[in-house]
Write a protein that holds these residues in place. Structure first.
Motif, PDB file in Angstrom:
ATOM      1  N   ASP A   8      36.115  29.853  41.113  1.00 32.42           N
ATOM      2  CA  ASP A   8      36.718  31.073  40.586  1.00 32.42           C
ATOM      3  C   ASP A   8      35.726  32.225  40.624  1.00 32.42           C
ATOM      4  N   THR A  29      41.697  46.503  38.421  1.00 27.64           N
ATOM      5  CA  THR A  29      42.254  45.362  39.152  1.00 27.64           C
ATOM      6  C   THR A  29      41.236  44.844  40.154  1.00 27.64           C
ATOM      7  N   PHE A  30      41.392  43.607  40.541  1.00 31.72           N
ATOM      8  CA  PHE A  30      40.447  42.971  41.454  1.00 31.72           C
ATOM      9  C   PHE A  30      41.217  41.906  42.219  1.00 31.72           C
ATOM     10  N   THR A  31      41.583  42.194  43.480  1.00 35.40           N
ATOM     11  CA  THR A  31      42.450  41.291  44.220  1.00 35.40           C
ATOM     12  C   THR A  31      41.884  40.987  45.600  1.00 35.40           C
ATOM     13  N   GLU A  32      42.261  39.851  46.142  1.00 30.33           N
ATOM     14  CA  GLU A  32      41.856  39.457  47.487  1.00 30.33           C
ATOM     15  C   GLU A  32      42.570  40.320  48.510  1.00 30.33           C
ATOM     16  N   VAL A  33      41.813  40.845  49.485  1.00 29.14           N
ATOM     17  CA  VAL A  33      42.413  41.678  50.524  1.00 29.14           C
ATOM     18  C   VAL A  33      42.279  41.079  51.914  1.00 29.14           C
ATOM     19  N   ILE A 282      39.893  34.928  38.441  1.00 30.20           N
ATOM     20  CA  ILE A 282      40.645  34.914  39.688  1.00 30.20           C
ATOM     21  C   ILE A 282      40.330  33.628  40.440  1.00 30.20           C
ATOM     22  N   ALA A 284      39.628  31.747  43.438  1.00 28.45           N
ATOM     23  CA  ALA A 284      39.127  32.360  44.663  1.00 28.45           C
ATOM     24  C   ALA A 284      38.907  31.384  45.805  1.00 28.45           C
ATOM     25  N   LYS A 311      35.689  35.675  51.787  1.00 24.90           N
ATOM     26  CA  LYS A 311      36.815  36.490  51.351  1.00 24.90           C
ATOM     27  C   LYS A 311      36.349  37.881  50.961  1.00 24.90           C
ATOM     28  N   TRP A 313      37.386  41.291  48.507  1.00 20.98           N
ATOM     29  CA  TRP A 313      38.091  41.652  47.275  1.00 20.98           C
ATOM     30  C   TRP A 313      37.941  43.136  47.018  1.00 20.98           C
ATOM     31  N   LYS A 314      38.943  43.693  46.335  1.00 22.77           N
ATOM     32  CA  LYS A 314      38.851  45.118  46.005  1.00 22.77           C
ATOM     33  C   LYS A 314      39.681  45.386  44.762  1.00 22.77           C
TER      34      LYS A 314
END
Length: 314
Positions: A8, A29-33, A282, A284, A311, A313-314
Motif C-alpha cells: 500500500d 486526492t491521490f490516484t493511480e494514473v 491506497i 498500490a 506506477k 500517481w497524481k
C-alpha cells in the motif's frame, strides 16, 4: 486503528511545518494514473529527470530502463551492469543518468544518447548501495558501498576525487545549493559538509537500521526511514539537526518516503500505521514498494515495487 500493508501507499496528512498548515487542502486526492510491468525481476529504485520528461528504474534484472514519464513507454534499456542495480539518479542540471550496482561499479550515461555508458567508475571493494549527483557541481558524483565507504568521483577526469567513511545504505545531496550530504549507516545519519568533509551532525534516534533518506525541496528538512519509524529533522539555518516529528508503527514496516511535489507539508510513504483521521490508504502493489520518486515539474509520484511494476500517481 488503521494499518498499511507492504503493498500500500499510505499518505498521512500530518504537518511537518514546512510552509503552513493551510498547504494541505481538504480535497486532496491521490490516484493511480499509469502503470507498466517494468522488469522480469524486482524493481528497487526509480527517479525522475529534472525536466519531468523521463523516469528511470532499475533492479534485480541488472538493467536500468528509461521511460517517457507521462506514457511510461520505454525509451531505452541500459544493460552494462553485471549484477543487480541498487540506485538510479538523474543529474539536476545536465542530461546525465547514473547507476550503481552490486557489481561494485558506478556508471554514468548520457540520457539523450544512452547506447553505452560514458564512465564506469571502479574502486569500491563492496557492493555500491547508493549514489547521487551534486545539484550544482556538474562534475561531482558521490557513491557509498556496503562497507561504509563514500567516494567522490570526477566525471570529467574519470577518477576518484576523495574517499572517506560514513554511509552504507543511502546518501543524498541537499537539494538546490548542495552544502550538505546526508549519508545513512546503520541507525545513524551523518550530515557532511561537502566542501570541508567535516561531519556537521550525527542524527541519532532510530533504533533499527535506516533504509532511506530524503530531503524536502527547500533543503531545510530531512526525512529518514527505518523499519519501525520515520523521523523528520530540521536542518535549517542555525539548526542543530533537531528531530521535529517522529512517526512510529506497531507491527508494520517502513521502507521509504518522499515529500509530495506540490504539497510541501505532505509526507507520503508506504508501510504506515495510521492513528489520525487525516489519512488515506491506497492499495498500490502486490509486492513491497521499494522506492518512491517525485517530479515537481509534472506533479507525478512514481512507485517501484518488488512485484516488478512501476506506477504513476497524481
Amino acid at each position: 486503528m488503521y494499518s498499511c500493508q507492504a503493498s500500500d501507499i499510505c499518505v498521512n496528512m500530518f504537518m511537518v511545518e514546512l510552509k503552513s498548515k493551510s498547504a494541505i487542502a481538504l480535497g486532496f486526492t491521490f490516484t493511480e494514473v499509469n502503470s507498466v510491468r517494468a522488469s522480469t525481476a524486482k524493481v528497487v529504485c526509480c527517479h525522475f529527470s529534472s525536466d519531468g520528461k523521463l523516469l528511470a528504474s532499475g533492479g534485480h534484472d541488472k538493467k536500468a530502463v528509461l521511460w517517457y514519464a507521462e506514457s511510461l513507454k520505454p525509451k531505452s534499456t541500459l544493460e552494462e551492469h553485471t549484477n543487480l542495480i541498487t540506485d538510479v539518479r538523474f543529474s539536476s542540471s545536465m542530461s546525465r543518468l547514473a547507476t550503481s550496482s552490486f557489481d561494485k561499479s558506478v556508471r554514468v550515461w548520457d540520457a539523450d544518447n544512452p547506447g553505452y555508458s560514458l564512465r564506469n567508475f571502479m574502486g569500491h571493494s563492496a557492493s555500491v548501495m547508493s549514489l547521487d549527483f551534486h545539484p550544482n557541481k556538474d562534475d561531482l558524483i558521490c557513491s557509498c558501498d556496503g562497507d561504509g565507504e563514500i567516494r567522490y568521483w570526477s566525471i570529467t577526469n574519470g577518477s576518484c576525487a576523495r574517499v572517506f567513511k560514513g554511509g552504507n545504505t543511502q546518501l543524498r545531496f541537499q537539494p538546490r545549493h548542495g552544502r550538505y550530504l546526508a549519508a545513512a549507516a546503520e541507525n545513524v545519519i551523518s550530515i557532511v559538509d561537502v566542501e570541508t568533509q567535516a561531519f556537521q551532525h550525527r542524527l541519532q534516534g532510530h533504533t533499527k537500521p535506516i533504509h532511506s533518506v530524503c530531503w524536502d525541496p527547500s533543503g531545510e528538512f530531512l526525512a529518514s526511514v527505518s523499519e519501525d519509524s520515520v523521523r523528520v529533522w530540521s536542518l535549517g539555518l542555525g539548526s542543530e539537526g533537531d528531530c521535529v516529528h517522529e512517526l512510529s508503527c506497531n507491527g508494520n514496516k517502513f521502507y521509504s518516503c518522499a515529500f509530495h511535489p506540490t504539497y510541501p507539508s505532505l509526507l507520503s510513504m508506504e508501510l504506515w500505521n495510521m492513528t489520525e483521521n487525516k489519512t488515506m490508504t491506497i492499495s498500490a502493489h502486490d509486492g513491497l514498494i521499494a522506492a518512491l520518486a517525485v517530479s515537481s515539474i509534472s506533479g507525478l509520484v512514481a512507485s517501484a515495487s518488488h512485484d516488478k511494476i512501476v506506477k504513476l500517481w497524481k
